[in-house]
Design an enzyme around this catalytic site. Sequence first.
Site, short mmCIF file in Angstrom:
data_model
loop_
_atom_site.label_atom_id
_atom_site.label_comp_id
_atom_site.label_asym_id
_atom_site.label_seq_id
_atom_site.Cartn_x
_atom_site.Cartn_y
_atom_site.Cartn_z
CE LYS A 54 32.33 51.86 2.35
NZ LYS A 54 32.75 51.65 0.99
CG HIS A 62 27.29 51.47 3.17
ND1 HIS A 62 27.99 52.02 2.12
CD2 HIS A 62 26.77 52.52 3.86
CE1 HIS A 62 27.91 53.33 2.17
NE2 HIS A 62 27.17 53.67 3.21
CG ASN A 63 29.91 50.43 -0.99
OD1 ASN A 63 29.70 51.09 0.04
ND2 ASN A 63 31.03 50.54 -1.67
CD GLU A 116 27.17 54.30 -2.32
OE1 GLU A 116 27.94 54.14 -3.29
OE2 GLU A 116 27.58 54.56 -1.17
#
Length: 292
Positions: free
Chosen positions: A164, A167-168, A171
């Site tokens: 995660k 993922h961020n 992003e």
Amino acid sequence: MELGLVGLGKMGGNMRERIRRAGHTVVGYDRNPDLADVNSLQELVDKLKGPRVVWVMVPAGAATQSTIDELAELLSPGDIVVDGGNSRWTDDEKHAEELKAKGIGFVDCGVSGGVWGLENGYALMYGGDKDDVAKVQPIFDALKPEGEFGSVHAGKVGAGHFAKMVHNGIEYAMMQAFAEGWELLEKVDSVTDVREVFRSWQEGTVIRSWLLDLAVNALDDDEHLEKLRGYAQDSGEGRWTVEAAIDNAVPLPAITASLFARFASRQDDSPQMKMIAALRNQFGGHAVESKK
């Protein structure tokens, strides 16, 4: 199945609703009594039949640590704690060891979906022992989006939050690229409708994405973003991504630059640019601007 859910804010409250819609029982606790189903963690644990699964959805750091510490004293061997907040993966390893000493399992779960998750589902990345994960699987299935994708057993304890985190970080870089492109389009005289340029990219282009859709939504609300201040906070996961890259000698120039751009957004008057202006004046006689 039954689930105890600790933390019923924007994410946790919607997750409770989505899990209930899937037919499961959720007993929720929050410090705000208006949101809670029970008045304490003790009452939450007492209402669940063993083996219990308790999902923690509170801010990373001290709040998560204190909640897990309290649950460690209330739960029984064979129970499971799931940390669905944005904890650092190194904290997961620590929590797993602390709970293991009491016979309690631990699963970490990175959750993505924000305010849209209630209707669209949440992307889930979880880490832990496969037997512990299996006990939580009905809840993962309830929360994930419809279809084949949207959830993954990423690996050992810590793998979910590490995935995660990355993922961020991605992003961050994607948002920065859209932001830079938007500013350049706004700057030139030849492009007269930047919002519609962004909208045209939503079909048939390689950069079409949910982030692009959200950018169009934002421009529909405020075409030139005049209502907003140019200031962007960071959640901490971008920093952790860059730190992990340094620890593992992995080059992340785009993600690192996007994080530093957020830091720059918080400076009304850049100290670095003062030095650059002074140096340009010293070696080239370039003009400098004084404070007004």
